[in-house]
Write a protein that holds these residues in place. Structure first.
Motif, mmCIF file in Angstrom:
data_model
loop_
_atom_site.group_PDB
_atom_site.id
_atom_site.type_symbol
_atom_site.label_atom_id
_atom_site.label_comp_id
_atom_site.label_asym_id
_atom_site.label_seq_id
_atom_site.Cartn_x
_atom_site.Cartn_y
_atom_site.Cartn_z
ATOM 1 N N ALA A 1 22.650 -24.791 11.529
ATOM 2 C CA ALA A 1 23.886 -25.456 11.116
ATOM 3 C C ALA A 1 24.903 -24.449 10.596
ATOM 4 N N GLN B 1 31.308 -30.342 5.557
ATOM 5 C CA GLN B 1 31.081 -30.214 6.987
ATOM 6 C C GLN B 1 29.791 -29.443 7.224
ATOM 7 N N PRO B 2 29.253 -29.517 8.459
ATOM 8 C CA PRO B 2 28.002 -28.812 8.746
ATOM 9 C C PRO B 2 28.078 -27.335 8.401
ATOM 10 N N ASP C 1 24.610 -32.213 9.654
ATOM 11 C CA ASP C 1 25.446 -32.922 10.617
ATOM 12 C C ASP C 1 26.354 -33.875 9.869
ATOM 13 N N THR D 1 28.556 -23.059 12.904
ATOM 14 C CA THR D 1 29.796 -23.575 12.343
ATOM 15 C C THR D 1 30.623 -22.441 11.769
ATOM 16 N N ASN E 1 16.580 -25.916 10.374
ATOM 17 C CA ASN E 1 17.844 -26.525 10.787
ATOM 18 C C ASN E 1 19.022 -26.011 9.979
ATOM 19 N N ARG F 1 24.551 -35.652 6.776
ATOM 20 C CA ARG F 1 23.097 -35.495 6.822
ATOM 21 C C ARG F 1 22.741 -34.140 6.237
#
Length: 241
Positions: free
Chosen positions: A39, A76-77, A163, A43, A35, A171
């Motif tokens: 991410a 931020q992500p 996230d 972004t 993940n 997260r």
């Protein structure tokens, strides 16, 4: 029989996959499948709302994150932070209980207008109404239990913001793999953090992570030796005795 056949085929396939690792060090998990990669890949790089003028591009006091005094904390992500894991927990419990009870009762008719003596003549030898009823009881219970636990773990791992929730909570998820000879040590951390809990050094301690999931284990030759074989695991599940 069909279910048993399918089960045996599944076990055989798993065994074949393990045979491919004979004589080889375990492979790393591809970072492109995590993940964190998605991410950071989805972004764009953060752009400062305040575009510096040409005369201020070399200033140490600009408001961009890359400046000397800029805020480099993850927000931020796709951003990366450092998670500091320092677990040093110990607990000891001891319980003890003791209980005892005893009782005794006796009843006899030594004399009642000569009736007991008449009855004694009719009773077998050795029997007498002098102690017609006698009871004796005794019980005791003792219990002792103790629990002792000691855990110590000190690690640092880089985690990626996966996230940003609507309430501003971030997260995070991070993983780390270290291969030594034929054994891979894996560290995984995940959870939710508040942006204000992140220090100026872009670090956060594990006790400030809500819903923290920390896993430290391994895979390789040593781990395989410590675990029972696949057939034994299946037998332990199926056999009722």
């Amino acid at each position: 029989m069909r279910a048993v056949t399918l089960l045996l085929m599944s076990v055989a396939l798993l065994g074949c996959n393990r045979l491919e690792q004979v004589g080889r060090a375990p492979d790393f998990t591809p970072v492109e499948e995590g993940n964190e990669y998605y991410a950071m890949n989805r972004t764009p790089m953060p752009v400062s709302l305040e575009q510096p003028s040409p005369t201020r591009t070399a200033s140490l006091w600009s408001g961009t994150p890359k400046s000397l005094l800029g805020d480099r904390r993850a927000a931020q992500p796709g951003d990366i932070m450092t998670v500091v894991i320092e677990i040093d927990d110990s607990a000891s419990f001891s319980n003890s209980s003791d209980r005892s009870r005893s009782g005794s009762e006796s009843m006899g008719i030594p004399s009642l207008m000569g009736i007991p003596q008449r009855l004694n003549e009719a009773l077998p030898d050795g029997a007498s109404m002098d102690s017609a009823v006698a009871t004796n009881s005794s019980s005791s219970y003792a219990g002792d239990g103790s629990v002792s636990r000691n855990e110590q773990l000190t690690l640092r791992v880089a985690a990626t913001v996966i996230d940003a929730l609507p309430n501003g909570v971030l997260r995070i998820q991070g993983s780390q793999e270290v291969r030594v000879n034929f054994e891979v040590r894996e560290l995984v951390v995940a959870g939710f953090v508040r942006p204000e809990d992140i220090s100026r050094q872009n670090e956060i301690t594990y006790d400030k992570i809500a819903g923290a999931r920390i896993s430290y284990g391994g895979r390789g030759q040593i781990t395989d030796v410590q675990q029972p074989r696949l057939g034994q695991q299946v037998a332990d599940i199926i056999l009722p005795f």
